[in-house]
Design a protein around this motif. Structure first.
Motif, short mmCIF file in Angstrom:
data_model
loop_
_atom_site.label_atom_id
_atom_site.label_comp_id
_atom_site.label_asym_id
_atom_site.label_seq_id
_atom_site.Cartn_x
_atom_site.Cartn_y
_atom_site.Cartn_z
N ALA A 113 1.11 -1.48 0.19
CA ALA A 113 0.24 -0.37 -0.19
C ALA A 113 0.93 1.43 0.30
N GLY A 114 1.74 1.54 0.38
CA GLY A 114 3.17 2.68 0.16
C GLY A 114 3.03 3.05 1.38
N ARG A 115 2.45 2.82 2.38
CA ARG A 115 2.33 2.76 3.75
C ARG A 115 3.48 2.68 4.61
N LYS A 116 3.44 3.27 6.21
CA LYS A 116 5.16 3.29 7.12
C LYS A 116 4.39 2.35 7.41
N PRO A 117 5.12 1.01 8.03
CA PRO A 117 4.61 0.09 9.08
C PRO A 117 3.99 0.18 10.15
N ALA A 118 4.43 1.21 10.77
CA ALA A 118 3.95 2.23 12.00
C ALA A 118 2.35 2.26 11.89
N ASP A 119 2.25 3.60 10.71
CA ASP A 119 1.18 3.76 10.04
C ASP A 119 0.07 2.47 9.96
N HIS A 120 -0.04 1.61 9.30
CA HIS A 120 -0.39 0.81 9.12
C HIS A 120 -0.64 -0.20 10.25
N PHE A 121 0.66 -0.89 11.01
CA PHE A 121 0.19 -1.24 12.46
C PHE A 121 -0.61 -0.17 13.00
N ALA A 122 -0.94 0.57 13.83
CA ALA A 122 -1.06 1.55 14.39
C ALA A 122 -2.85 1.47 13.77
N HIS A 123 -2.98 1.28 12.67
CA HIS A 123 -4.90 1.09 11.56
C HIS A 123 -5.44 -0.13 13.04
N LEU A 124 -4.15 -1.02 12.39
CA LEU A 124 -4.76 -2.08 12.87
C LEU A 124 -4.84 -2.96 14.34
N VAL A 125 -4.21 -2.26 14.80
CA VAL A 125 -4.82 -2.36 16.42
C VAL A 125 -5.67 -1.18 16.80
N ALA A 126 -6.05 -0.16 16.15
CA ALA A 126 -7.38 0.61 16.28
C ALA A 126 -8.73 -0.27 15.48
N HIS A 127 -8.61 -0.52 14.64
CA HIS A 127 -9.06 -1.65 13.61
C HIS A 127 -10.05 -2.78 14.85
N GLY A 128 -8.65 -3.71 15.08
CA GLY A 128 -9.39 -4.78 16.34
C GLY A 128 -10.08 -3.85 17.97
N ALA A 129 -9.44 -3.53 18.04
CA ALA A 129 -9.91 -2.56 19.85
C ALA A 129 -11.43 -1.95 19.07
N LEU A 130 -11.54 -1.67 18.58
CA LEU A 130 -13.26 -0.83 18.09
C LEU A 130 -13.59 -2.21 17.78
N HIS A 131 -13.77 -3.27 17.00
CA HIS A 131 -14.19 -4.95 16.78
C HIS A 131 -14.66 -5.14 18.50
N LEU A 132 -13.65 -4.64 19.28
CA LEU A 132 -13.96 -5.64 20.79
C LEU A 132 -14.56 -4.24 21.13
N ALA A 133 -14.71 -3.60 21.28
CA ALA A 133 -15.82 -2.51 21.18
C ALA A 133 -17.48 -2.19 20.33
N GLY A 134 -17.72 -3.06 20.08
CA GLY A 134 -18.80 -3.15 19.02
C GLY A 134 -18.99 -3.22 18.00
N HIS A 135 -17.68 -2.27 17.08
CA HIS A 135 -17.74 -2.21 16.11
C HIS A 135 -17.66 -3.46 15.06
N ASP A 136 -18.29 -3.26 13.93
CA ASP A 136 -18.16 -4.59 12.82
C ASP A 136 -18.58 -3.96 11.62
#
Length: 176
Positions: A113-136
């Motif tokens: 995707a041409g992204r920095k690994p840290a940016d993609h990583f932060a996004h995926l952690v947030a994505h996973g945490a949002l799932h835990l909070a009830g988002h889908d």
């Protein structure tokens, strides 16, 4: 080793967010080569996502290799391949659940995707945490709401919006 970090395989407890501890398990030491201070960034991203969702409770983030996430994906989703992020809601009072990330998949996706690994990583952690909070993101309306929440979290972290420029949807999803 970084100050405050632990050897691979050890649990690193961190900041409290929304009434719960965010614990990071570094199961693959390669994360430190891919992302600067991955434990700290994981805690910050998870905390920001929980605040965004108004969720309270503890979360564990496991930074694993592809083989470990492949086993989890096979066991819980009957898919014999690694995926970028998996979420395991706990349904227990005070404990929201677990998030697991696969190092190789995250690196490859960031590079593609041409992204920095840290940016993609932060996004995926947030994505996973949002799932835990009830988002889908099972239907279009849910997906749009979740994408907007992710964009707000990333802005709070000072990172780019992952949904700009037609970003591809994530492959990982919540595990019930």
């Amino acid at each position: 080793m970084e100050p405050g970090s632990r050897r691979p395989g050890r649990v690193s407890a961190g900041i409290r967010a929304g009434g719960g501890e965010i614990t990071v398990l570094l199961a693959s030491p390669g994360w430190r080569a891919a992302v600067k201070r991955p434990e700290l960034l994981a805690r910050r991203a998870a905390a920001a996502a929980l605040r965004e969702a108004g969720a309270r409770g503890a979360v564990t983030v496991m930074l694993a290799d592809d083989a470990a996430v492949k086993r989890l994906n096979g066991r819980h989703r009957a898919k014999a391949k690694p995926t970028n992020v998996l979420s395991f809601p706990a349904g227990a009072p005070g404990y929201l659940g677990d998030v697991a990330l696969a190092l190789g998949v995250v690196r490859r996706e960031a590079r593609q995707a041409g992204r920095k690994p840290a940016d993609h990583f932060a996004h995926l952690v947030a994505h996973g945490a949002l799932h835990l909070a009830g988002h889908d993101h099972l239907d279009a309306g849910e997906a749009r709401r979740m994408e907007r929440a992710e964009a707000r979290v990333m802005r709070r972290l000072g990172r780019p919006n992952p949904w700009k420029d037609g970003a591809a949807p994530l492959r990982g999803r919540a595990v019930a």
